[in-house]
Design a protein around this motif. Structure first.
Motif, short mmCIF file in Angstrom:
data_model
loop_
_atom_site.label_atom_id
_atom_site.label_comp_id
_atom_site.label_asym_id
_atom_site.label_seq_id
_atom_site.Cartn_x
_atom_site.Cartn_y
_atom_site.Cartn_z
N ALA A 110 -10.83 -18.66 4.83
CA ALA A 110 -9.90 -19.02 3.76
C ALA A 110 -10.61 -19.37 2.46
CB ALA A 110 -9.03 -20.19 4.21
N ARG A 111 -11.93 -19.64 2.52
CA ARG A 111 -12.65 -20.06 1.31
C ARG A 111 -13.25 -18.89 0.55
NH1 ARG A 111 -16.04 -23.95 5.06
NH2 ARG A 111 -15.74 -22.05 6.26
N ASP A 112 -13.04 -17.67 1.05
CA ASP A 112 -13.71 -16.51 0.45
C ASP A 112 -12.96 -15.87 -0.73
OD1 ASP A 112 -15.84 -16.83 2.10
OD2 ASP A 112 -15.31 -15.20 3.48
N GLY A 113 -11.78 -16.38 -1.03
CA GLY A 113 -11.08 -15.93 -2.23
C GLY A 113 -10.72 -14.46 -2.22
N GLU A 114 -10.63 -13.88 -3.42
CA GLU A 114 -10.18 -12.50 -3.58
C GLU A 114 -11.13 -11.51 -2.91
OE1 GLU A 114 -7.97 -9.40 -4.12
OE2 GLU A 114 -7.25 -11.43 -4.59
N SER A 115 -12.44 -11.79 -2.96
CA SER A 115 -13.38 -10.84 -2.37
C SER A 115 -13.21 -10.80 -0.85
CB SER A 115 -14.82 -11.19 -2.74
OG SER A 115 -15.20 -12.41 -2.12
N VAL A 161 -8.13 -10.77 14.32
CA VAL A 161 -9.29 -11.42 13.71
C VAL A 161 -9.65 -12.65 14.53
CG1 VAL A 161 -9.04 -10.73 11.29
CG2 VAL A 161 -7.71 -12.67 12.16
N LYS A 162 -10.93 -13.00 14.43
CA LYS A 162 -11.38 -14.28 14.97
C LYS A 162 -11.52 -15.23 13.80
CE LYS A 162 -14.11 -17.15 17.56
NZ LYS A 162 -15.40 -16.90 18.20
N LEU A 163 -10.97 -16.41 13.94
CA LEU A 163 -11.07 -17.41 12.87
C LEU A 163 -11.89 -18.59 13.37
CD1 LEU A 163 -7.38 -17.32 11.62
CD2 LEU A 163 -9.33 -15.96 10.83
N TYR A 164 -12.97 -18.83 12.68
CA TYR A 164 -13.83 -19.95 13.05
C TYR A 164 -13.70 -20.99 11.95
CZ TYR A 164 -17.55 -22.49 15.18
OH TYR A 164 -18.26 -23.49 15.79
N THR A 165 -12.75 -21.89 12.13
CA THR A 165 -12.39 -22.79 11.03
C THR A 165 -13.44 -23.85 10.74
OG1 THR A 165 -11.16 -24.18 12.57
CG2 THR A 165 -9.90 -22.50 11.40
N LYS A 221 -17.71 -27.73 5.10
CA LYS A 221 -17.95 -27.70 6.54
C LYS A 221 -16.72 -27.21 7.31
CE LYS A 221 -22.15 -29.58 6.41
NZ LYS A 221 -22.55 -29.29 5.03
N GLY A 222 -15.84 -26.51 6.61
CA GLY A 222 -14.71 -25.96 7.35
C GLY A 222 -13.42 -25.95 6.55
N TYR A 223 -12.40 -25.37 7.14
CA TYR A 223 -11.09 -25.34 6.49
C TYR A 223 -10.02 -25.48 7.57
CZ TYR A 223 -10.68 -20.54 8.23
OH TYR A 223 -10.62 -19.45 9.04
N LYS A 224 -8.80 -25.63 7.11
CA LYS A 224 -7.69 -25.74 8.05
C LYS A 224 -6.72 -24.59 7.83
CE LYS A 224 -6.82 -30.11 6.94
NZ LYS A 224 -6.14 -31.41 6.92
N LEU A 225 -6.03 -24.20 8.88
CA LEU A 225 -5.05 -23.12 8.75
C LEU A 225 -3.85 -23.56 7.91
CD1 LEU A 225 -4.84 -21.27 12.16
CD2 LEU A 225 -6.15 -20.72 10.12
N SER A 226 -3.71 -24.85 7.72
CA SER A 226 -2.60 -25.33 6.90
C SER A 226 -2.96 -25.35 5.41
CB SER A 226 -2.17 -26.71 7.38
OG SER A 226 -3.29 -27.56 7.52
N ASP A 227 -4.22 -25.00 5.06
CA ASP A 227 -4.61 -24.95 3.65
C ASP A 227 -3.89 -23.79 2.94
OD1 ASP A 227 -6.35 -27.00 4.17
OD2 ASP A 227 -8.15 -25.74 4.25
N PRO A 228 -3.50 -23.99 1.68
CA PRO A 228 -2.80 -22.92 0.95
C PRO A 228 -3.58 -21.60 0.92
CG PRO A 228 -2.76 -24.97 -0.30
CD PRO A 228 -3.63 -25.22 0.90
N ASP A 229 -4.91 -21.69 0.80
CA ASP A 229 -5.71 -20.45 0.78
C ASP A 229 -5.61 -19.70 2.10
OD1 ASP A 229 -6.50 -20.91 -1.78
OD2 ASP A 229 -8.41 -21.85 -1.23
N TYR A 276 -4.25 -15.62 3.16
CA TYR A 276 -4.84 -14.67 4.11
C TYR A 276 -3.86 -14.29 5.21
CZ TYR A 276 -9.55 -14.64 2.22
OH TYR A 276 -10.63 -14.43 1.42
N MET A 277 -3.08 -15.25 5.68
CA MET A 277 -2.13 -14.93 6.75
C MET A 277 -1.01 -14.02 6.24
SD MET A 277 -2.11 -18.35 9.16
CE MET A 277 -2.20 -19.61 7.91
N GLU A 278 -0.63 -14.22 4.98
CA GLU A 278 0.36 -13.30 4.39
C GLU A 278 -0.20 -11.88 4.35
OE1 GLU A 278 1.10 -15.20 0.64
OE2 GLU A 278 2.30 -16.77 1.61
N GLU A 279 -1.49 -11.79 3.99
CA GLU A 279 -2.14 -10.48 3.94
C GLU A 279 -2.21 -9.85 5.35
OE1 GLU A 279 -2.82 -9.23 1.04
OE2 GLU A 279 -3.79 -7.36 1.70
N CYS A 280 -2.52 -10.68 6.34
CA CYS A 280 -2.57 -10.18 7.73
C CYS A 280 -1.21 -9.62 8.13
CB CYS A 280 -2.94 -11.31 8.69
SG CYS A 280 -4.70 -11.64 8.75
N ALA A 281 -0.15 -10.37 7.80
CA ALA A 281 1.19 -9.92 8.16
C ALA A 281 1.48 -8.57 7.49
CB ALA A 281 2.22 -10.97 7.75
N LYS A 282 1.06 -8.46 6.22
CA LYS A 282 1.30 -7.23 5.46
C LYS A 282 0.54 -6.05 6.06
CE LYS A 282 1.11 -8.26 1.04
NZ LYS A 282 0.31 -8.41 -0.22
#
Lengths: 346, 275
Positions: free
Chosen positions: A119-124, A141-145, A153-161, A165-171
């Protein structure tokens, strides 16, 4: 295909495999050393002795060995490659999609190649996700949060970013999200094993399926609660399953608990190769029976039908695979022939 | 705990109390791994104790390089607090070995820094660490309760009786591992349940329960009574907690043995915590 001592033929998908490189040449720093040493302790601490490899081989093994251990010796029909990057620890990454794709290229009908995003990788990162879809038609995908990136040191799936990504996955039709929620270190400022961010994401994205790897251990009770509430949350058994060896009763009780809360359709087999080899896991799992007192207490049973679902049919459903058709496709390949020879009744 | 002065009186002629390794081990004996609900000493996580006159160092280690720093920090802080309370102590030092955050934790804990100060970039408030501790104390309570309730039901107590018991209805003898229960039908003594009961009552009082003799023996972790007829439903939740803690304990012990003793898994390992 696993042919059991009681004459059953069982279709097997191993949902969690890697072709990793943790050799000293690829270790970027002490974290890279510490990572693989920790893995090795998991393996030696929970495997029968004859399945423990020398450390040097464990750090980096050949594609040939992997194919043999999974498909010839290990009864597996299809393996799912779960890409884990860890570029802060390893120069070329631990097992990136490029590394894992060596297996996919060599054995296209034997592997499902999964990508990853962070989730921290932005547009790229989104661009890279679209590239993976384009090149490999990934379905998961494998997600290693808990991955480290710079000071983060990590992110959460509830983060807006993560939502982006999840919207993109659905698309893109990348519908299977394997979330590592096993032993992790960071983030520091809360219970690092917390699985509640998956609950949040699963509610918002009913079109996606969330597979909580390692069944949320060491927070099994939270996983059971969430998987009961959310129909699109499943559990992967890797890491839990090897307990069949040193602690068969604990594992039986874990299974009874999972069957009670989560049910037989939402549990997936995974070896986490090369942490553990599928051969002994499958043999022991097929032989496992719930003790009578657990059956009575939980009101569940681990039937052959349930074992078939866990070992292959549930994953086939998620990845759109027709087991009979697929078995037909691979039944004459070199690996199948070698397996045939290895297990031929003399 | 005896005061400094009284100990000096017991050792006439010495200006200060001689701290021994045994004193240190006794002082840290009940420091828990919060996640596993077991003492560090018993788990083997204490690598060594160094006593140099009034200066004491305790070195500890964990099952993996990656064990959560938050739990590690709780353990390090508890260890240091116990050593600092030793009569005659001058410097109390705690060191963490072989860990991804060993430098940060060792340095910060010995400077008396809070967790939030030690990891200022990542941790906003110390309250979160204390909340984590409370969460795991509650989980430990539920595990111990699950064990006890199972044992009592197995011994023949019925659900209604069990839910009506008060603390004062119990006579616990841990040395004989026995508990006697006053029921409406008369006293029942249960062999083999004394330790389970003692462990349960201690954890309950740590989380603020069992303050009065007429408090109920079996409540949820906030002290609320279980709904009559609802015990089985209630136990379905708490047994997940028990299973999980036992699973973690097994995993951590296996990892620790593999890491430090190079001992692999054995199919004949005893499943000592089974019921």
């Amino acid at each position: 295909m696993y042919r059991s001592p009681d004459g059953e033929e069982v279709f097997v998908i191993d949902c969690h495999t890697h072709l990793w490189d943790a050799s000293p040449a690829n270790q970027r720093n002490k974290w890279g050393r510490g990572w693989i040493d920790c893995f090795y302790a998991y393996t030696t601490g929970l495997s029968p002795a004859e399945y423990v490899w020398p450390l040097e081989e464990y750090e980096k093994y050949s594609p040939d060995r992997m194919a043999h251990d999974l498909f010839v010796k290990g009864y597996v029909d299809i393996g799912i490659l779960q890409s884990t990057y860890l570029k802060e620890f390893y120069f070329n990454g631990f097992n990136t999609i490029e590394q894992n794709s060596v297996m996919k290229r060599a054995y296209p009908d034997r592997f499902i190649l999964n990508g990853r995003w962070d989730a921290r990788d932005g547009e790229s990162g989104l661009e890279e996700l679209r590239r993976m879809k384009g090149e490999w038609d990934i379905k998961g995908v494998k997600l290693y949060t808990a991955e480290w990136i710079g000071n983060s040191k990590g992110y959460k799936l509830s983060d807006p970013d993560a939502y982006t990504y999840m919207e993109e996955c659905a698309k893109l039709g990348i519908t299977n999200l394997h979330v590592h929620k096993g032993p992790t270190v960071y983030p520091l400022n809360r219970d690092a094993f917390d699985v509640h961010d998956v609950d949040d994401a699963a509610t918002h994205f009913p079109e996606l399926t969330f597979i909580i790897e390692h069944i949320g251990l060491p927070r099994l009770e939270d996983f059971c609660w969430i998987a009961t509430q959310e129909s699109n949350v499943l559990g992967g058994l890797s890491v839990a399953m090897p307990f069949m060896h040193p602690r068969p009763r604990y594992f039986a009780e874990i299974m009874a608990n999972l069957l009670f809360w989560v049910g037989p359709d939402k549990i997936l087999f995974g070896s986490d190769y090369a942490l553990w080899e599928p051969k002994w896991l499958i043999e022991k799992f097929w032989a496992l029976e719930l003790p009578d007192d657990l059956k009575a207490e939980y009101g569940v049973d681990l039937t052959k039908e349930t074992k078939r679902k866990i070992l292959g049919l549930n994953a086939a459903r998620l990845y759109g695979i027709d087991p009979a058709e697929h078995l037909n496709k691979i039944s004459k390949d070199t690996l199948a022939q070698q397996a045939e020879k290895m297990y031929a009744v003399s | 705990m005896p005061s400094h002065d009284s100990l000096i009186t017991e050792s006439p002629g010495t200006p200060d109390v001689a701290i021994t390794e045994a004193h240190v081990y006794a002082a840290i004996a009940d420091v828990l791994d919060p996640e596993l609900d077991e003492p560090l000493v018993k788990l083997g996580f204490i690598d060594r104790v160094q006593v140099d006159g009034p200066d004491v160092t305790v070195v500890f280690k964990l099952p993996t390089y990656w064990c959560s720093p938050n739990f590690a920090y709780l353990m390090a802080g508890d260890l240091r607090a116990r050593i600092r309370a030793l009569p005659g102590i001058r410097t109390a030092r705690v060191e963490l070995l072989d860990h991804c955050a060993e430098d940060e934790i060792t340095t910060s804990i010995n400077q008396g820094k809070s967790f939030a100060d030690a990891f200022a970039d990542e941790v906003a408030e110390d309250e979160e660490l204390e909340e984590l501790r409370r969460t795991f104390l509650r989980k430990g309570f539920l595990m111990r309760q699950d064990r006890l309730v199972r044992q009592l039901l197995k011994a023949g107590l019925d659900e209604a009786t069990l839910l009506s018991l008060h603390i004062e209805d119990l006579m616990v003898d841990e040395s004989a591992n026995q508990v006697c229960v006053a029921t409406p039908q008369g006293a029942v003594c249960l062999e083999g349940a004394g330790l389970t009961t003692g462990a349960y009552l201690r954890k309950g009082s740590v989380i603020g329960l069992f303050q009065a003799k007429n408090d109920l023996l079996i409540t949820d972790d906030t002290g609320q009574p279980i709904i009559p007829g609802g015990l089985q439903e209630y136990l379905r939740r708490s047994r997940s907690v028990r299973l999980n803690i036992l699973f973690n304990t097994t995993m951590c012990k296996s990892l620790f043995r593999a890491r430090y003793e190079h001992i692999g898994a054995s199919a004949s390992d005893q499943e000592e915590d089974e019921l």
